[in-house]
Design a protein around this motif. Structure first.
Motif: not given
Lengths: 731, 162
Positions: A527-532, A589-591, A689-690
């Motif tokens: 699991v990585t930050s940005g996952d759901l 894509h949001f990692h 930019l996120m």
């Protein structure tokens, strides 16, 4: 629009000539082996290139006193016509240095003769020759239109031979092989056309030999055959045919057809009596014949065979692509006027239609009235509530052909009802402008007064069903209509779920109803930050997604409690130590980006959740700037101690907070306007930019980012979105 | 059995000997055909002896080896179809416009100066057919002269081959 003109002509030409092309290719492959077989025969004299006529003719004259003709064929075999000892006609391959008979020409075999006629005229004489000539010309046009299509596909002549993304095999090989055999096919087509033109006498190929003036023929000085200067200077390799003098009388002369001219030579003195150069049309015609048949070179003949085989493959793959595209034609049960759901598609080769039909089917199956059409057909929809746009991108971030008119239509067509829209981009990250057109549309729709986004713009790389399902989940959740991609079933399969235990739970904040909950997986799930995190509050198909921030070995969610909210209520009721069944959905894509000069994080409300995890893991100390918006100081208090700690360890460089209901009453977008220099620099440098938070926030921020990037680099914000420099995860 | 074999061998021998005896009364001529500069495919031509009644007597030479085009040489083909003969030994290539060709033909001495004629018949794919591109009396005189054609043939020359 030009692209489609070329594509249609490419297809139209191919359809109209396919039958004859198949025939020409098949016979062409067979005929390519004729020179290959011929050249196996041992009739080519050694050192052929060095032999002059002064060497050869005396030998031949001695061996065959009544020799009437000598010819050098395309294999450089020397053939003489004379009579044998019994005075009978003798046509034979000979060795010009010894005068020995090597063999007898067998003539073209019956088989090759038949195939040649079929290839040339379909056994229909003039009419057949005309058809085959026309087919060759059409092949030329097909090759030209194909070249233009490749240039457009590869975005420029310079990138003609750069890599092609493999999307589906018929198309991939059609284009890849097309590039490789293009030149050869062009040669085949052009020479074939030219030979037909010559055949129909549209160009002058006759050698106009001047008449020999009998009075000018001298009889002195008499030289021997081996001393005639013209024969000393002419090699056998230059000769096509030599007609020997009919008698020894001086008024009978040699007629030599060389490769580029025809000369007549006095047999006594060696004077050149007449000389006429071949017309260019004839020289070109001989060259065309050599190139078209491969008769002078085995390797070239084999290359021609391969190219012909390629043509067959092109016909097959071309039709496969077309049939696939046709198969995706839309079938609507309801009219556009009565439909509540409008699904519009932008697709260049039709593959996006597959996804659109999936959505369409699901909606119709659920009893909803849905309308599926191409983006170019955009108009007013009296009963519509939802607009779903699925589109690919063509060329340099441009609209696909059937979506090219959409942006201008958007400006003129006004909708009677407010529309909630959602845009899904399809493409391949192998191209630089990944889904740019989808971002463009999304940003344009945001400017429309009666349109509000239902979910964030989603992108699908290489037709990934997993990525598409992320969109269906998000959309289904917001629209309240469960649609699923085909790979999944609507019933919940517990076996695919992970068990998570609640390790910490903050009570709902008194002022803001926001709380933090930490969970730990009981098994080793990556699991990585940005996952759901997908949870199933009611234990049925209803799914709720939350952005994950990974802190240490725990998953932290930041949740706002909605009154009566299914997901937030469920999470709020949990107590420490309790376990839930949920699933971690990868959302690469949001990692947090790797190897980037700087990262700017923009959030509002609970959108800060994934950033908390990312910052805490920024051990490499990538320059990191956090802009977050909250309603009041109390909501910030929940995160303040943690953020102070990150600033101290330099995992976070700056923290800018906007409070919307206290103090200056700012929004996070105001902070972005304030720091436009920094933001512009990060974008220009290739930083990322996120954005995470509400879609309203995203709309405001993207509008400001557009102004900043237009001013700084002249690019629209979608340019950076398509390059993954602006990543959004909003709801 | 042995007797049958012997008879068979004897008959075979007779068959082989016969042409040799008949060829004793013939003369070989070199025949050169010079073509006009017409445009188109190579011409198919037949050189035949025509008897005093105007019937085909003998095929001397066929220029053009693909049987597919023989029906184009209409009159000869009509006669040839009725009375098939083995022509493989007297067949050469077709001749293109502007070219010339030399063939060796066998003429029965008995037919010279006896009211027979030499006929040159020509046809080109998708072009006109000439039944009498050139027709000359089979005489010692004409075999020594140069004769002009009327179709694809510009002229024909002969010389005795010995």
């Amino acid at each position: 629009m030009t692209i489609s003109i070329w594509r249609y002509s490419h297809l139209l030409l191919a359809v109209s000539s396919s039958l004859l092309l198949v025939l020409a290719s098949v016979t062409g492959i067979i005929l390519a082996f004729e020179p290959v077989l011929e050249k196996q025969q041992p009739y080519r004299p050694a050192d052929f290139e060095q032999i002059t006529l002064a060497d050869a003719l005396p030998v031949l004259k001695k061996s065959f006193p009544d020799i009437s003709e000598l010819s050098v064929d395309h294999n450089q075999f020397v053939v003489t016509k004379a009579s044998d000892e019994e005075g009978k006609n003798l046509t034979a391959y000979i060795d010009p240095k010894t005068g020995n008979v090597l063999g007898k020409p067998s003539g073209q075999s019956e088989f090759f003769q038949t195939v040649t006629t079929l290839h040339r005229s379909l056994f229909y004489h003039e009419a057949g020759r005309f058809l085959m000539g026309l087919t060759a010309f059409l092949l030329f046009l097909i090759a030209v239109s194909g070249t233009i299509l490749i240039i457009q596909r590869q975005r420029g002549l310079k990138r003609f031979f750069t890599r092609i993304v493999k999307e589906n095999s018929a198309q991939y090989y059609h284009v890849t092989l097309g590039r490789l055999s293009l030149i050869i096919i062009l040669i085949i087509a052009l020479t074939g056309t030219y030979l037909s033109v010559i055949r129909f006498e549209l160009l002058p190929t006759k050698v106009l030999s001047p008449d020999v003036d009998p009075d000018a023929i001298r009889t002195k000085p008499a030289l021997s055959l081996s001393d005639l200067p013209v024969f000393k200077n002419t090699r056998l390799a230059d000769v096509q045919t030599i007609a020997f003098p009919f008698s020894e009388d001086a008024e009978d002369y040699y007629t030599l057809k060389l490769n580029d001219r025809e000369i007549t030579v006095n047999q006594v003195t060696g004077d050149i009596l007449t000389e006429s150069l071949y017309p260019t049309a004839l020289v070109v015609s001989q060259l065309s014949l050599n190139l078209h048949t491969g008769r002078t070179n085995t390797v070239w003949a084999l290359i021609l065979a391969i190219a012909s085989a390629n043509i067959l493959f092109f016909i097959y793959s071309g039709f496969a692509i077309t049939l696939k595209r046709r198969g995706k034609r839309v079938k609507n049960q309801y009219t556009a006027d009565e439909s509540r759901f409008i699904i519009l598609v932008g697709s260049e080769n039709g593959s996006t239609y597959r996804f659109a039909q999936l959505v369409h089917q699901q909606l119709v199956q659920r009893g909803e009235k849905a309308w599926l059409a191409e983006l170019n057909s955009y108009r007013t929809y009296p009963k519509a509530e939802h607009l779903i746009i699925l589109t690919s991108t063509y060329g340099l971030g441009d609209a696909p052909t059937n979506a090219a008119k959409f942006e201008s239509l958007l400006a003129t067509v006004s909708q009677p009802n407010p529309l909630r829209y959602s845009v899904v981009g399809f493409g391949s990250t192998a191209y630089p402008d990944f889904c740019k057109f989808a971002f463009d549309i999304h940003n344009r729709l945001e400017q429309q007064p009666r349109a509000t986004p239902l979910v964030d713009v989603h992108t699908v790389n290489d037709k990934s069903l997993a990525e598409f399902s992320l969109w269906t989940k998000a959309w289904a959740q917001q629209a309240g209509i469960p649609i699923e991609v085909a790979t999944e079933t609507l019933t919940l399969d517990p076996a695919t779920l992970d068990t998570l235990q609640v390790t910490a739970h903050s009570a709902a904040d008194a002022n803001d109803d926001t709380f933090l909950i930490r969970l730990k997986t009981t098994s080793a799930v990556p699991v990585t930050s940005g996952d759901l995190l997908a949870i199933y509050p009611a234990g049925d198909h209803r799914e709720r997604l939350y952005s994950i921030g990974v802190l240490g070995d725990a998953i932290q969610l930041s949740v706002r409690l909605h009154p009566g909210g299914l997901g937030s209520g469920f999470l709020h009721r949990l107590t420490t130590g309790e376990t839930i069944r949920a699933r971690i959905v990868s959302n690469p894509h949001f990692h947090f980006p790797v190897n980037t000069p700087a990262v700017v994080m923009i959030s509002n409300g609970t959108g800060i959740a994934p950033f908390l995890g990312m910052i805490s893991q920024n051990i490499a100390q990538t320059p990191c700037y956090l802009y977050c918006g909250f309603r009041n100081q109390a909501s910030l208090d929940l995160y303040q101690p943690f953020l102070d700690q990150q600033l101290a360890t330099q995992r976070l460089d700056t923290l800018s907070v906007a409070l919307s209901r206290e103090g200056e009453k700012q929004y996070v977008s105001d902070l972005i306007t304030r720091d436009h220099t920094l933001i512009g620099r990060v974008l220009a440098e290739g930083g990322v930019l996120m954005l995470c938070g509400s879609l309203a926030m995203q709309k405001d921020v993207l509008a400001i980012l557009d102004t900043i990037s237009q001013a700084r680099t002249g690019q629209a914000v979608s340019y950076y979105q398509s390059r993954n420099q602006i990543r959004t995860d909003c709801y | 059995m042995a007797a049958i074999c012997r008879i068979f061998v004897l008959m075979l021998g007779l068959l082989l000997v016969k042409p040799a005896t008949s060829s004793a009364q013939t003369t070989k001529y070199k025949c050169m055909i010079q073509m006009t500069n017409y445009m188109g495919e190579g011409a198919y031509m037949v050189i035949s002896i025509i008897d005093p009644k105007g019937k085909y007597d003998k095929t001397l030479y066929v220029l053009g080896s693909d049987k597919k085009w023989y029906p184009d040489i209409k009159e000869w083909h009509k006669a040839f179809a009725k009375k098939p003969a083995n022509i493989s030994a007297i067949t050469g290539a077709s001749v293109a416009g502007g070219d010339r060709t030399v063939s060796i033909i066998d003429i029965d001495n008995a037919k010279v100066n006896a009211g027979y004629k030499l006929r040159f018949e020509s046809a080109v794919e998708d072009k006109k057919y000439y039944v009498n591109d050139l027709e000359i009396p089979l005489t010692t005189e004409s075999l020594a002269a140069k004769s002009e054609g009327t179709g694809y043939i510009r002229y024909v020359r002969f010389s005795a081959n010995n």
